[in-house]
Structure formats: C-alpha cells, structure tokens
Scaffold this motif. Structure first.
Motif, PDB file in Angstrom:
ATOM      1  N   VAL A  54      10.837   1.353  -2.193  1.00 27.06           N
ATOM      2  CA  VAL A  54       9.843   1.281  -1.104  1.00 27.06           C
ATOM      3  C   VAL A  54       8.834   2.422  -1.243  1.00 27.06           C
ATOM      4  O   VAL A  54       7.621   2.208  -1.124  1.00 27.06           O
ATOM      5  CB  VAL A  54      10.541   1.341   0.278  1.00 27.06           C
ATOM      6  CG1 VAL A  54       9.499   1.310   1.394  1.00 27.06           C
ATOM      7  CG2 VAL A  54      11.508   0.188   0.437  1.00 27.06           C
ATOM      8  N   ALA A  55       9.331   3.635  -1.522  1.00 25.62           N
ATOM      9  CA  ALA A  55       8.444   4.797  -1.674  1.00 25.62           C
ATOM     10  C   ALA A  55       7.448   4.585  -2.809  1.00 25.62           C
ATOM     11  O   ALA A  55       6.274   4.953  -2.702  1.00 25.62           O
ATOM     12  CB  ALA A  55       9.280   6.057  -1.941  1.00 25.62           C
ATOM     13  N   THR A  56       7.920   3.974  -3.901  1.00 30.40           N
ATOM     14  CA  THR A  56       7.054   3.703  -5.064  1.00 30.40           C
ATOM     15  C   THR A  56       5.915   2.767  -4.673  1.00 30.40           C
ATOM     16  O   THR A  56       4.738   3.032  -4.974  1.00 30.40           O
ATOM     17  CB  THR A  56       7.880   3.090  -6.216  1.00 30.40           C
ATOM     18  OG1 THR A  56       8.925   3.994  -6.573  1.00 30.40           O
ATOM     19  CG2 THR A  56       7.012   2.801  -7.433  1.00 30.40           C
ATOM     20  N   CYS A  57       6.257   1.669  -3.997  1.00 30.22           N
ATOM     21  CA  CYS A  57       5.234   0.683  -3.591  1.00 30.22           C
ATOM     22  C   CYS A  57       4.230   1.293  -2.616  1.00 30.22           C
ATOM     23  O   CYS A  57       3.014   1.116  -2.758  1.00 30.22           O
ATOM     24  CB  CYS A  57       5.893  -0.536  -2.933  1.00 30.22           C
ATOM     25  SG  CYS A  57       6.847  -1.551  -4.060  1.00 30.22           S
ATOM     26  N   VAL A  58       4.734   2.043  -1.612  1.00 30.21           N
ATOM     27  CA  VAL A  58       3.855   2.594  -0.572  1.00 30.21           C
ATOM     28  C   VAL A  58       2.984   3.726  -1.129  1.00 30.21           C
ATOM     29  O   VAL A  58       1.781   3.799  -0.843  1.00 30.21           O
ATOM     30  CB  VAL A  58       4.681   3.076   0.643  1.00 30.21           C
ATOM     31  CG1 VAL A  58       3.769   3.724   1.688  1.00 30.21           C
ATOM     32  CG2 VAL A  58       5.447   1.916   1.263  1.00 30.21           C
ATOM     33  N   ALA A  59       3.579   4.611  -1.962  1.00 27.43           N
ATOM     34  CA  ALA A  59       2.795   5.709  -2.555  1.00 27.43           C
ATOM     35  C   ALA A  59       1.691   5.151  -3.456  1.00 27.43           C
ATOM     36  O   ALA A  59       0.549   5.640  -3.432  1.00 27.43           O
ATOM     37  CB  ALA A  59       3.715   6.629  -3.364  1.00 27.43           C
ATOM     38  N   ALA A  60       2.019   4.133  -4.252  1.00 21.61           N
ATOM     39  CA  ALA A  60       1.015   3.501  -5.124  1.00 21.61           C
ATOM     40  C   ALA A  60      -0.103   2.880  -4.287  1.00 21.61           C
ATOM     41  O   ALA A  60      -1.288   3.017  -4.612  1.00 21.61           O
ATOM     42  CB  ALA A  60       1.674   2.431  -5.998  1.00 21.61           C
ATOM     43  N   ALA A  61       0.280   2.221  -3.184  1.00 23.91           N
ATOM     44  CA  ALA A  61      -0.721   1.576  -2.325  1.00 23.91           C
ATOM     45  C   ALA A  61      -1.638   2.608  -1.673  1.00 23.91           C
ATOM     46  O   ALA A  61      -2.862   2.437  -1.643  1.00 23.91           O
ATOM     47  CB  ALA A  61      -0.022   0.735  -1.255  1.00 23.91           C
ATOM     48  N   ILE A  62      -1.052   3.704  -1.163  1.00 21.30           N
ATOM     49  CA  ILE A  62      -1.865   4.743  -0.493  1.00 21.30           C
ATOM     50  C   ILE A  62      -2.859   5.361  -1.477  1.00 21.30           C
ATOM     51  O   ILE A  62      -4.070   5.436  -1.209  1.00 21.30           O
ATOM     52  CB  ILE A  62      -0.958   5.850   0.107  1.00 21.30           C
ATOM     53  CG1 ILE A  62      -0.178   5.314   1.304  1.00 21.30           C
ATOM     54  CG2 ILE A  62      -1.796   7.063   0.534  1.00 21.30           C
ATOM     55  CD1 ILE A  62       0.905   6.253   1.812  1.00 21.30           C
TER      56      ILE A  62
END
Length: 433
Positions: A54-62
C-alpha cells in the motif's frame, strides 16, 4: 478538455489528451513491477509486506501527482530499485539497524534533499554538470535500461565464469520478448500510434496462450497500511553510527534522480540549451515524495527511468504523469490485473527505448579525450555497477582528474570539484554503497 489544454499546454508541446493518456499507461506498465518487487525486498528487512504494498502505491501516486500537477513533466516516481536493496540488505540486514531507524534515515535524507531543492543548491549542481557528462547521462541510462530489459526477458543471465552470458533462447518468455521487440520497432517506424503499448499488450496476450501465464482476476481489496504508517524512528537515525547511511541515501538519491530527470527530459526534447525550464519544481516533487514515502513506510522514492518508455510513446506533459498516478492508486484495488503483465512483456519496450537513447553519444566531443573519456566512463559505469549514481560519480571524478593532469584545471567548474571531492570521500570513507 479546454482546461487541460490551458493547464498542461498540450498544443505547445505538440501532443493531445489521447497521446498523453496512452503514454501514461505505457509508463505505468513498464514500472508496475515495483508494486510487487518492493514489498518482497523490504519484506526481507522484516517489514510487513502488505503494508509496504500500500505504501509503495500511495508514495508513487503522491510523487507522480506532484510531478504532473506542479512541474508539468511526463516523469513518474516510485520507490527506487537499488535504494530499496541497500535499505534492506545493507542497512537493516548488513549493519543491524531496525527498519524503523532505516526509514528515519530516509526521512532525514529527504528533508536534506528538500532543503537543497528549496534553496536552489540542487539546481546549481545540475546546471554545473559539463556538457559531455550531461550527454553521457542520457546514453548511460539507455545502457542501464538495456541490461534491465535483457535480464527481464531472460536473454541475458548471470554467469559465475563470465559475470553475464546469453540466456536460454529456447524458453518461451525470451522468444516472446524478441517478437515483441520487433513488433514495437516496426510499428513505431511505421508511425503507428501507441506502438510500444501495442507491443506490451500483444506479448501479454501471447503469454496467456503459450507461456502458461495465469489470470488471477481483476479486483481485490487493499490491505491495511497501519503496520508501517508513521513508524519511522528519527531519533535512532540521528545517532552517530547511522549518519553515514543518511549521507549515502542522500548522495544516491540526489544523483539517481538528477540523472533520470536530465536523461528523460532530454529524450522528450524538453531541455532548452541543455537546461530544464521547471527544474526546481521537478526536484521539489522528487524530494517531497521521499519524505512522504518514509512516513508511509517505504524506502526512497525517486524518478523512474522507465518514464522514457512513455516519452517515446509521445508523453510530453504532466498529464502523462497524472495518468500514471491514477493507475498506481487504482492498483490498490486491481493488483491482480496489474500483476498479469509479465516482466518479459515490458522488456521489449525498455530495450527499444535503450536503443534510441544511445544516439546521444554522437554529441560527445570525441577528439578531446578529457571530455570523451569521462563521458564513456559515466555511460559504462551505470549498467556495470547497476547504479546511475555510481556512473555520474566516476564521470565527475575522471573529468576533474583528467583536466587537472593535463593542465586544464581552470576549465573545471567549482561545482564539479565539490561534487568530485564528495564522491571521493564517499568511496574512500564510506566504501560506496
């Protein structure tokens, strides 16, 4: 679509909404592997894999959203390969620090990064890069993409005797990758829109028919991010022993991202007299993503060289990046579908982009060895050390040393001397990374 035209200046960049969306999808498909690989690597450091996903997806999106909306560049960001391996195997398993302390080190390096971006020191560093090194960065990234692509396709494999050797070309993935490569080059030459994306989709479809690829469905609920959210230990990261870790993170982030930004922008024709117009905005996007990622629970987030695939597909503005960001957020729910695209399906796209980026070497001043040798050193060290930062480091050191030894030390910008000295310190005192 009028607001899109005004905001992203699509016509001015010679593009349109459809091209940007396709380019974003192309970039995403070439880098979607990170949402599965990053949790696996950081999981080896004892981090909860589901939360890291989840952190990977959200950090990439931000990071990618900030790059698209604020800097208006077609460059995507995500947790960096190499930096995550150093985090897991070097800092946590090798040096014995907790993963919480390692996240703290990433946070501090991101804050340093943010500070030098805000005070435009990083911009001065980039603008001080000599032309020959700047040219070689693009070519070096091309070579780096090439070796990643050949490895992912199974065409190149490890060998204890010769380091690397030819893979088994009787294997279906290698054959499909070769077929995909020829499809992409031919379609692109024939000016077919979305040639790279068509190649990726074609190989993925064939992988279900002849390579035993399994379709695992489309939708799944995202797991909780609570086990890693705000778990960074800043006080532990400020202890004397780990400060060298912070310095390594900082230097690698600085030059990995710098090299990628310059290389991809150059490929997109977005450099003006060798400089990026909105460079500081791009750098702020990058540093913001590192800080946000450390809070969410992932290693350093950085600009991705796979963005070059989207650029080749026609991406020229931040709309490409926003498309990638939306797809990363969608991945929280459609991970099975994203996971259906095998690495050997995106390998042909990366290899074709690699071929195109090597043309930059034509701009090197080959008749002057104090310019050409550092350029070649820069380009070759990137794939052979599997690090953009190492290539840039040895390029700077060799540039300064050769100019000095040939009595032309005055030609070297002050910034080059400072950076070369920093890298010499890093390799001698810290032993690289």
């Amino acid at each position: 679509m009028g607001w899109m035209e005004r905001f992203f200046k699509l016509k001015e960049q010679g593009t349109d909404v459809r091209t940007e969306l396709l380019a974003g999808l192309t970039t995403f498909l070439t880098m979607a592997y990170i949402i599965f690989v990053n949790p696996s690597i950081l999981g080896d450091a004892g981090m909860p894999k589901d939360a890291v996903f989840v952190a990977t997806c959200v950090a990439a999106a931000i990071g990618t959203l900030v790059m698209g909306l604020y800097a208006n560049y077609p460059i995507a960001l995500a947790p960096g390969m190499g930096l995550n391996a150093y985090f897991a195997y070097g800092v946590v398993k090798g040096m014995g620090y907790t993963w919480e302390a390692a996240l703290g080190a990433v946070f501090i390096s991101g804050c340093l990064f943010l500070a030098i971006s805000l005070f435009r020191i990083r911009e001065m560093i980039i603008n001080g890069i000599p032309h020959s090194i700047r040219t070689a960065i693009t070519a070096g990234i091309g070579l780096f993409l090439g070796i990643i692509a050949l490895k992912n396709a199974g065409i190149v494999t490890a060998s204890p005797a010769t380091l690397v050797t030819l893979g088994d070309l009787h294997q279906t993935p290698a054959l499909l990758a070769i077929a995909g490569f020829f499809i992409i080059v031919a379609l692109d030459r024939l000016k077919v829109k979305g040639a790279i994306l068509i190649g990726i989709v074609a190989v993925t479809i064939m992988s279900f028919l002849v390579a035993g690829n399994k379709f695992a469905g489309i939708v799944s609920a995202p797991p909780s991010i609570a086990p890693t959210l705000m778990k960074l230990d800043i006080s532990a990261a400020l202890s004397v022993g780990i400060l060298n870790v912070v310095l390594v993170f900082f230097l690698v982030e600085l030059f990995d991202a710098t090299g990628t930004l310059m290389g991809v922008a150059n490929r997109a024709g977005l450099l003006k007299t060798g400089k990026m117009d909105r460079l500081n905005k791009a750098l702020l996007a990058d540093s913001t993503a590192i800080v946000a990622g450390s809070m969410l629970g992932t290693s350093s987030t950085t600009a991705y060289i796979e963005s070059a695939a989207g650029v080749q597909a026609g991406g020229r503005t931040g709309l490409t990046a926003i498309t990638v960001a939306v797809l990363f957020l969608a991945c929280l729910f459609i991970a099975p579908l994203a996971g259906a695209v095998p690495a050997y399906a995106t390998a042909p796209a990366l290899f074709y982009v690699s071929c195109l980026m090597l043309r930059e070497l034509a701009d090197v001043a080959w008749e002057d060895s104090t310019e050409s040798v550092p350029a070649v050193v820069t380009a070759l060290l990137m794939p052979f050390t599997y690090s953009i930062a190492n290539g840039i480091a040895f390029g700077f050191i060799s540039y300064a040393a050769l100019k000095l030894l040939t009595g032309r030390g005055r030609e070297v910008p002050v910034m080059v001397w400072i950076i070369a000295a920093l890298f010499v310190f890093m390799y001698v005192y810290l032993g690289g990374h």
